[in-house]
Design a protein around this motif. Sequence first.
Motif, PDB file in Angstrom:
ATOM      1  N   PRO A  31      -0.849  -1.024 -36.982  1.00  0.00           N
ATOM      2  CA  PRO A  31      -1.457  -2.352 -36.947  1.00  0.00           C
ATOM      3  C   PRO A  31      -0.516  -3.397 -36.342  1.00  0.00           C
ATOM      4  O   PRO A  31       0.701  -3.223 -36.308  1.00  0.00           O
ATOM      5  CB  PRO A  31      -1.715  -2.664 -38.400  1.00  0.00           C
ATOM      6  N   TYR A  32      -1.118  -4.485 -35.901  1.00  0.00           N
ATOM      7  CA  TYR A  32      -0.409  -5.663 -35.421  1.00  0.00           C
ATOM      8  C   TYR A  32      -0.738  -6.808 -36.362  1.00  0.00           C
ATOM      9  O   TYR A  32      -1.878  -6.944 -36.799  1.00  0.00           O
ATOM     10  CB  TYR A  32      -0.830  -6.010 -33.987  1.00  0.00           C
ATOM     11  N   ALA A  33       0.240  -7.634 -36.644  1.00  0.00           N
ATOM     12  CA  ALA A  33       0.057  -8.712 -37.613  1.00  0.00           C
ATOM     13  C   ALA A  33      -0.751  -9.882 -37.059  1.00  0.00           C
ATOM     14  O   ALA A  33      -1.350 -10.632 -37.814  1.00  0.00           O
ATOM     15  CB  ALA A  33       1.415  -9.217 -38.097  1.00  0.00           C
ATOM     16  N   ASP A  34      -0.756 -10.026 -35.729  1.00  0.00           N
ATOM     17  CA  ASP A  34      -1.508 -11.141 -35.152  1.00  0.00           C
ATOM     18  C   ASP A  34      -2.204 -10.707 -33.861  1.00  0.00           C
ATOM     19  O   ASP A  34      -1.813  -9.725 -33.232  1.00  0.00           O
ATOM     20  CB  ASP A  34      -0.606 -12.357 -34.899  1.00  0.00           C
ATOM     21  N   ARG A  35      -3.236 -11.420 -33.508  1.00  0.00           N
ATOM     22  CA  ARG A  35      -4.047 -11.062 -32.347  1.00  0.00           C
ATOM     23  C   ARG A  35      -3.267 -11.163 -31.042  1.00  0.00           C
ATOM     24  O   ARG A  35      -3.437 -10.347 -30.150  1.00  0.00           O
ATOM     25  CB  ARG A  35      -5.300 -11.930 -32.286  1.00  0.00           C
ATOM     26  N   ARG A  36      -2.399 -12.132 -30.937  1.00  0.00           N
ATOM     27  CA  ARG A  36      -1.621 -12.305 -29.702  1.00  0.00           C
ATOM     28  C   ARG A  36      -0.772 -11.065 -29.401  1.00  0.00           C
ATOM     29  O   ARG A  36      -0.717 -10.604 -28.265  1.00  0.00           O
ATOM     30  CB  ARG A  36      -0.731 -13.540 -29.811  1.00  0.00           C
ATOM     31  N   THR A  37      -0.127 -10.518 -30.397  1.00  0.00           N
ATOM     32  CA  THR A  37       0.687  -9.318 -30.221  1.00  0.00           C
ATOM     33  C   THR A  37      -0.193  -8.122 -29.868  1.00  0.00           C
ATOM     34  O   THR A  37       0.150  -7.317 -29.006  1.00  0.00           O
ATOM     35  CB  THR A  37       1.500  -9.027 -31.498  1.00  0.00           C
ATOM     36  N   ALA A  38      -1.341  -8.019 -30.533  1.00  0.00           N
ATOM     37  CA  ALA A  38      -2.280  -6.933 -30.235  1.00  0.00           C
ATOM     38  C   ALA A  38      -2.794  -7.037 -28.799  1.00  0.00           C
ATOM     39  O   ALA A  38      -2.909  -6.028 -28.094  1.00  0.00           O
ATOM     40  CB  ALA A  38      -3.445  -6.953 -31.218  1.00  0.00           C
ATOM     41  N   GLU A  39      -3.084  -8.248 -28.344  1.00  0.00           N
ATOM     42  CA  GLU A  39      -3.562  -8.435 -26.975  1.00  0.00           C
ATOM     43  C   GLU A  39      -2.505  -8.059 -25.947  1.00  0.00           C
ATOM     44  O   GLU A  39      -2.817  -7.460 -24.923  1.00  0.00           O
ATOM     45  CB  GLU A  39      -4.016  -9.875 -26.753  1.00  0.00           C
ATOM     46  N   ALA A  40      -1.262  -8.366 -26.216  1.00  0.00           N
ATOM     47  CA  ALA A  40      -0.181  -8.000 -25.301  1.00  0.00           C
ATOM     48  C   ALA A  40      -0.063  -6.479 -25.193  1.00  0.00           C
ATOM     49  O   ALA A  40       0.085  -5.930 -24.101  1.00  0.00           O
ATOM     50  CB  ALA A  40       1.138  -8.613 -25.764  1.00  0.00           C
ATOM     51  N   ALA A  41      -0.153  -5.796 -26.329  1.00  0.00           N
ATOM     52  CA  ALA A  41      -0.098  -4.331 -26.329  1.00  0.00           C
ATOM     53  C   ALA A  41      -1.328  -3.745 -25.637  1.00  0.00           C
ATOM     54  O   ALA A  41      -1.219  -2.773 -24.887  1.00  0.00           O
ATOM     55  CB  ALA A  41       0.010  -3.809 -27.759  1.00  0.00           C
ATOM     56  N   TRP A  42      -2.503  -4.344 -25.867  1.00  0.00           N
ATOM     57  CA  TRP A  42      -3.735  -3.886 -25.231  1.00  0.00           C
ATOM     58  C   TRP A  42      -3.627  -4.015 -23.715  1.00  0.00           C
ATOM     59  O   TRP A  42      -4.025  -3.121 -22.974  1.00  0.00           O
ATOM     60  CB  TRP A  42      -4.925  -4.687 -25.756  1.00  0.00           C
ATOM     61  N   ARG A  43      -3.077  -5.128 -23.234  1.00  0.00           N
ATOM     62  CA  ARG A  43      -2.926  -5.334 -21.784  1.00  0.00           C
ATOM     63  C   ARG A  43      -2.039  -4.264 -21.160  1.00  0.00           C
ATOM     64  O   ARG A  43      -2.329  -3.757 -20.081  1.00  0.00           O
ATOM     65  CB  ARG A  43      -2.364  -6.714 -21.487  1.00  0.00           C
TER      66      ARG A  43
END
Length: 62
Positions: A31-43
């Motif tokens: 998991p990622y704690a925040d959406r911004r970090t998740a979006e960076a990994a998704w990109r």
Amino acid sequence: MQTSRFWIVGGEYATTAFEKLIEGSEKVIGPYADRRTAEAAWRRLAEASRSQACVRFTIAAE
């Protein structure tokens, strides 16, 4: 206070209709704690699989 966790889910699909994942290609990352970090990994993941038309990932919130 309740916090959300974010996951990247997806993999390679049988067709470009994206209805059925090919068995064994499924990925759940996080998991990622925040959406911004998740979006960076998704990109990064999306860019790495850009040449594969049947590969798709999305961000899911828990």
